[in-house]
Structures are given as C-alpha cells and as structure tokens.
Design a protein around this motif. Structure first.
Motif, PDB file in Angstrom:
ATOM      1  N   PHE A 108      10.525  -3.187  -7.661  1.00 19.28           N
ATOM      2  CA  PHE A 108       9.740  -1.970  -7.873  1.00 19.28           C
ATOM      3  C   PHE A 108       8.398  -2.071  -7.147  1.00 19.28           C
ATOM      4  O   PHE A 108       7.912  -1.104  -6.575  1.00 19.28           O
ATOM      5  N   GLN A 109       7.816  -3.254  -7.191  1.00 21.65           N
ATOM      6  CA  GLN A 109       6.524  -3.473  -6.524  1.00 21.65           C
ATOM      7  C   GLN A 109       6.648  -3.226  -5.019  1.00 21.65           C
ATOM      8  O   GLN A 109       5.802  -2.562  -4.428  1.00 21.65           O
ATOM      9  N   TRP A 110       7.716  -3.733  -4.391  1.00 19.02           N
ATOM     10  CA  TRP A 110       7.904  -3.545  -2.953  1.00 19.02           C
ATOM     11  C   TRP A 110       8.202  -2.093  -2.609  1.00 19.02           C
ATOM     12  O   TRP A 110       7.710  -1.562  -1.609  1.00 19.02           O
ATOM     13  N   ILE A 111       9.009  -1.449  -3.427  1.00 19.26           N
ATOM     14  CA  ILE A 111       9.294  -0.026  -3.215  1.00 19.26           C
ATOM     15  C   ILE A 111       7.999   0.773  -3.311  1.00 19.26           C
ATOM     16  O   ILE A 111       7.711   1.638  -2.472  1.00 19.26           O
ATOM     17  N   PHE A 112       7.207   0.484  -4.331  1.00 21.82           N
ATOM     18  CA  PHE A 112       5.950   1.190  -4.564  1.00 21.82           C
ATOM     19  C   PHE A 112       5.005   1.026  -3.374  1.00 21.82           C
ATOM     20  O   PHE A 112       4.427   1.999  -2.883  1.00 21.82           O
ATOM     21  N   LYS A 113       4.876  -0.205  -2.889  1.00 17.92           N
ATOM     22  CA  LYS A 113       3.992  -0.463  -1.738  1.00 17.92           C
ATOM     23  C   LYS A 113       4.508   0.226  -0.482  1.00 17.92           C
ATOM     24  O   LYS A 113       3.719   0.768   0.309  1.00 17.92           O
ATOM     25  N   ALA A 114       5.818   0.201  -0.272  1.00 16.67           N
ATOM     26  CA  ALA A 114       6.394   0.873   0.892  1.00 16.67           C
ATOM     27  C   ALA A 114       6.117   2.373   0.826  1.00 16.67           C
ATOM     28  O   ALA A 114       5.730   2.996   1.829  1.00 16.67           O
ATOM     29  N   LEU A 115       6.295   2.964  -0.352  1.00 17.68           N
ATOM     30  CA  LEU A 115       6.027   4.400  -0.514  1.00 17.68           C
ATOM     31  C   LEU A 115       4.554   4.723  -0.263  1.00 17.68           C
ATOM     32  O   LEU A 115       4.237   5.751   0.352  1.00 17.68           O
ATOM     33  N   GLU A 116       3.664   3.863  -0.721  1.00 19.24           N
ATOM     34  CA  GLU A 116       2.227   4.073  -0.472  1.00 19.24           C
ATOM     35  C   GLU A 116       1.968   4.174   1.035  1.00 19.24           C
ATOM     36  O   GLU A 116       1.306   5.104   1.507  1.00 19.24           O
ATOM     37  N   HIS A 117       2.499   3.226   1.792  1.00 21.32           N
ATOM     38  CA  HIS A 117       2.283   3.229   3.245  1.00 21.32           C
ATOM     39  C   HIS A 117       2.957   4.429   3.907  1.00 21.32           C
ATOM     40  O   HIS A 117       2.409   5.003   4.854  1.00 21.32           O
ATOM     41  N   MET A 118       4.106   4.814   3.396  1.00 18.13           N
ATOM     42  CA  MET A 118       4.812   5.963   3.962  1.00 18.13           C
ATOM     43  C   MET A 118       4.033   7.256   3.734  1.00 18.13           C
ATOM     44  O   MET A 118       3.990   8.119   4.622  1.00 18.13           O
ATOM     45  N   VAL A 119       3.416   7.399   2.574  1.00 17.44           N
ATOM     46  CA  VAL A 119       2.614   8.597   2.303  1.00 17.44           C
ATOM     47  C   VAL A 119       1.468   8.674   3.312  1.00 17.44           C
ATOM     48  O   VAL A 119       1.233   9.717   3.928  1.00 17.44           O
ATOM     49  N   ILE A 120       0.765   7.571   3.486  1.00 16.72           N
ATOM     50  CA  ILE A 120      -0.393   7.559   4.392  1.00 16.72           C
ATOM     51  C   ILE A 120       0.041   7.793   5.837  1.00 16.72           C
ATOM     52  O   ILE A 120      -0.587   8.582   6.559  1.00 16.72           O
ATOM     53  N   LEU A 121       1.125   7.152   6.262  1.00 19.92           N
ATOM     54  CA  LEU A 121       1.614   7.366   7.631  1.00 19.92           C
ATOM     55  C   LEU A 121       2.064   8.808   7.848  1.00 19.92           C
ATOM     56  O   LEU A 121       1.734   9.424   8.866  1.00 19.92           O
ATOM     57  N   ASN A 122       2.831   9.338   6.905  1.00 21.85           N
ATOM     58  CA  ASN A 122       3.287  10.724   7.047  1.00 21.85           C
ATOM     59  C   ASN A 122       2.118  11.698   7.033  1.00 21.85           C
ATOM     60  O   ASN A 122       2.141  12.698   7.743  1.00 21.85           O
ATOM     61  N   PHE A 123       1.095  11.405   6.235  1.00 21.40           N
ATOM     62  CA  PHE A 123      -0.091  12.250   6.241  1.00 21.40           C
ATOM     63  C   PHE A 123      -0.744  12.223   7.616  1.00 21.40           C
ATOM     64  O   PHE A 123      -1.099  13.263   8.164  1.00 21.40           O
ATOM     65  N   SER A 124      -0.885  11.028   8.176  1.00 14.92           N
ATOM     66  CA  SER A 124      -1.506  10.890   9.496  1.00 14.92           C
ATOM     67  C   SER A 124      -0.716  11.623  10.572  1.00 14.92           C
ATOM     68  O   SER A 124      -1.294  12.125  11.532  1.00 14.92           O
ATOM     69  N   LEU A 125       0.601  11.696  10.387  1.00 17.60           N
ATOM     70  CA  LEU A 125       1.460  12.388  11.354  1.00 17.60           C
ATOM     71  C   LEU A 125       1.584  13.886  11.071  1.00 17.60           C
ATOM     72  O   LEU A 125       2.191  14.613  11.846  1.00 17.60           O
ATOM     73  N   GLY A 126       1.044  14.336   9.927  1.00 20.61           N
ATOM     74  CA  GLY A 126       1.088  15.752   9.588  1.00 20.61           C
ATOM     75  C   GLY A 126       2.415  16.221   9.015  1.00 20.61           C
ATOM     76  O   GLY A 126       2.740  17.404   9.064  1.00 20.61           O
ATOM     77  N   HIS A 127       3.200  15.313   8.454  1.00 22.72           N
ATOM     78  CA  HIS A 127       4.513  15.659   7.887  1.00 22.72           C
ATOM     79  C   HIS A 127       4.376  15.936   6.395  1.00 22.72           C
ATOM     80  O   HIS A 127       4.650  15.072   5.559  1.00 22.72           O
ATOM     81  N   SER A 128       4.002  17.160   6.059  1.00 21.98           N
ATOM     82  CA  SER A 128       3.690  17.472   4.666  1.00 21.98           C
ATOM     83  C   SER A 128       4.883  17.327   3.727  1.00 21.98           C
ATOM     84  O   SER A 128       4.721  16.866   2.601  1.00 21.98           O
ATOM     85  N   GLU A 129       6.074  17.721   4.167  1.00 25.04           N
ATOM     86  CA  GLU A 129       7.242  17.586   3.285  1.00 25.04           C
ATOM     87  C   GLU A 129       7.474  16.135   2.919  1.00 25.04           C
ATOM     88  O   GLU A 129       7.777  15.810   1.777  1.00 25.04           O
ATOM     89  N   LYS A 130       7.335  15.256   3.893  1.00 29.47           N
ATOM     90  CA  LYS A 130       7.536  13.825   3.649  1.00 29.47           C
ATOM     91  C   LYS A 130       6.408  13.263   2.785  1.00 29.47           C
ATOM     92  O   LYS A 130       6.644  12.380   1.966  1.00 29.47           O
ATOM     93  N   VAL A 131       5.186  13.757   2.997  1.00 24.88           N
ATOM     94  CA  VAL A 131       4.074  13.317   2.148  1.00 24.88           C
ATOM     95  C   VAL A 131       4.406  13.632   0.695  1.00 24.88           C
ATOM     96  O   VAL A 131       4.324  12.767  -0.179  1.00 24.88           O
ATOM     97  N   LEU A 132       4.776  14.871   0.435  1.00 29.61           N
ATOM     98  CA  LEU A 132       5.099  15.285  -0.936  1.00 29.61           C
ATOM     99  C   LEU A 132       6.302  14.522  -1.489  1.00 29.61           C
ATOM    100  O   LEU A 132       6.282  14.066  -2.636  1.00 29.61           O
ATOM    101  N   GLU A 133       7.322  14.372  -0.695  1.00 26.89           N
ATOM    102  CA  GLU A 133       8.534  13.675  -1.135  1.00 26.89           C
ATOM    103  C   GLU A 133       8.215  12.221  -1.496  1.00 26.89           C
ATOM    104  O   GLU A 133       8.573  11.744  -2.578  1.00 26.89           O
TER     105      GLU A 133
END
Length: 166
Positions: free
Chosen positions: A25-50
């Motif tokens: 769960f810890q690794w999944i959580f950390k991966a999701l954190e980085h994915m949110v920030i990366l998707n935000f930087s790329l402007g992918h709002s659907e992925k940010v929300l997901e």
C-alpha cells in the motif's frame, strides 16, 4: 527527464503490487503521489483526478505521516502553480480548478477520519490560495468553514488556532 516514461514506470509499480500488505500500500500510495504531480505538470486533468481519487482511497491504509506528507506535497504543488485550471487536451468541459482539488481533499478527509490536523491545514492552504488570488469572498467563506470545523472539533465557542492546527 521523460515524464511519460516515468508515468509508465509508476503504473508498473501499481500493477505489480498484487499483495495486500502495508508495504505494498505504501508503494502504491507513493507511486500515485508522483503520478498526480506528473500528470498535473503535463496538464492531464482527467488523470490528475483519477490518480488523486485513488490516492485518497488509500489514506486509511498508510500511516498518518505518509498521508500528510503526500497530500501536503500535492496540494502545495498544485496550489502554487501558475496554471489556475488543468485542462484535458481537446476537451474544455473537463477543466479542473485548483479549489476543486482542495474540495476533493476536504471531502475525503471528513470529520472523524483521523486526519483532523491535515483537514485544518488544507483549509488554511485553501484560504492562502484565495488570498493570493485576491478572491476575498471565497477567502471569507473558507475562514468561516475553518472556524466551524475547529469549533466542532473542540466543542468550544472560543477556539484557539493552536487547538486545531498548531
């Protein structure tokens, strides 16, 4: 260096974490954190929300410190961005505003969720966002909500900020 490749690798971390252990769960959580920030930087709002919604669903499966750090990092990153709205490529109807991210966070951290301090901190950060934007009407509403939340948590009409977020 390559955000799209990084997103693929974080997806791989999530898909390979099949065991339902606290460490997974810890690794999944950390991966999701980085994915949110990366998707935000790329402007992918659907992925940010997901990804952010998925991350918030794991808040009760990681430690409070991990939860506070991840959500704090995401909210700080998004809240201090010059990009006021995230946009899905080619579809303006899926815009996501920064206050909406704060709202999703506050909804996930309902009273009694064992994250009251983080909840109060999110209210303060949202208030600071509105202050920077000179949106004093929403700032006033946010301060009132913060005060009401502090009042409920302490059961007291004379609330000290230290009691709730200090």
């Amino acid at each position: 260096d390559n955000p799209e490749r990084s997103l693929e690798l974080f997806e791989k971390v999530i898909s390979t974490a099949k065991e339902q252990t606290p460490e997974q769960f810890q690794w999944i959580f950390k991966a999701l954190e980085h994915m949110v920030i990366l998707n935000f930087s790329l402007g992918h709002s659907e992925k940010v929300l997901e990804n952010y919604t998925k991350l918030l669903s794991y808040t009760n499966k990681v430690t409070r410190n991990e939860c506070n750090d991840a959500i704090g990092n995401i909210v700080d990153h998004i809240g201090h961005s010059s990009n006021k709205k995230l946009q899905t490529i080619g579809d303006q109807s899926n815009d996501v505003s920064i206050p909406q991210i704060y709202g999703i966070t506050l909804n996930a951290l309902k009273p009694g969720s064992n994250n009251e301090r983080l909840r109060m901190s999110i209210y303060v950060k949202l208030g600071k966002f509105y202050q920077r934007e000179k949106d004093y009407q929403n700032l006033e509403k946010t301060v009132k909500k913060l005060y009401q939340a502090l009042k409920k948590d302490t059961g007291n009409d004379t609330v000290s900020i230290d009691q709730g977020i200090g």
